[in-house]
Design an enzyme around this catalytic site. Sequence first.
Site, mmCIF file in Angstrom:
data_model
loop_
_atom_site.group_PDB
_atom_site.id
_atom_site.type_symbol
_atom_site.label_atom_id
_atom_site.label_comp_id
_atom_site.label_asym_id
_atom_site.label_seq_id
_atom_site.Cartn_x
_atom_site.Cartn_y
_atom_site.Cartn_z
ATOM 1 C CB THR A 78 -7.418 7.406 13.930
ATOM 2 O OG1 THR A 78 -7.308 8.089 12.656
ATOM 3 C CG2 THR A 78 -6.769 6.041 13.823
ATOM 4 C CG HIS A 144 -10.300 31.687 24.549
ATOM 5 N ND1 HIS A 144 -9.114 31.075 24.906
ATOM 6 C CD2 HIS A 144 -11.034 31.793 25.685
ATOM 7 C CE1 HIS A 144 -9.137 30.819 26.200
ATOM 8 N NE2 HIS A 144 -10.281 31.250 26.696
HETATM 9 C C1 RB5 Z 1 -9.445 3.286 7.143
HETATM 10 O O1 RB5 Z 1 -8.831 2.037 7.185
HETATM 11 C C2 RB5 Z 1 -8.676 4.273 8.013
HETATM 12 O O2 RB5 Z 1 -7.432 4.522 7.480
HETATM 13 C C3 RB5 Z 1 -9.463 5.561 8.173
HETATM 14 O O3 RB5 Z 1 -10.719 5.291 8.660
HETATM 15 C C4 RB5 Z 1 -8.922 6.600 9.133
HETATM 16 O O4 RB5 Z 1 -8.585 6.040 10.367
HETATM 17 C C5 RB5 Z 1 -7.914 7.515 8.622
HETATM 18 O O5 RB5 Z 1 -7.512 8.450 9.293
#
Ligand code: RB5
Length: 152
Positions: A78, A144
């Site tokens: 993510t 900034h």
């Molecule tokens: C791995 O499964 C996942 O948790 C990691 O890549 C990440 O998304 C964590 O923030």
Amino acid sequence: MTDLKVAIGADHAGFRYKEKIKEYLQSGEQARLIPFGLNITDFGTYNEESCDYPVVAYDIARKIASGEFDRGILVCGTGQGMAMAANRVEGIRAAVCTDTFSAGASRTHNNANILCLGQRVTGEGLMLDIVNIWLASEFLGGRHQKRVDMIK
Ligand code: RB5
């Protein structure tokens, strides 16, 4: 102008995008958008075997904070865990970007020195646009600067 030294890293969930980014940035295709040279160094992970994103984030964050590298790009599932871990290192401003506007603003307004991306979130084409815009955008300073200084 000297090349921008960029450190890149990923966990297993970001490995594929890290490889894409590396290939893209080293191909010279981005040269139309980024008006300076790039020196890319890959700090792993080097396969899709499960590994821990805080280890990769901390390693690269320290390399940026020390001045060894100018900027970093971190990829996980993510982008969130990488940013959380990297932002624990003093002097690091890691931004999770899922759109091009935020990617530009994270540089122009926040002087982000690490870009965090999510392989499970962002499509490949958009992800490469985000990388381009983030690398090409410069911090505006001025009003900034005061706010960025306040983060400390
Ligand atoms: C791995 O499964 C996942 O948790 C990691 O890549 C990440 O998304 C964590 O923030």
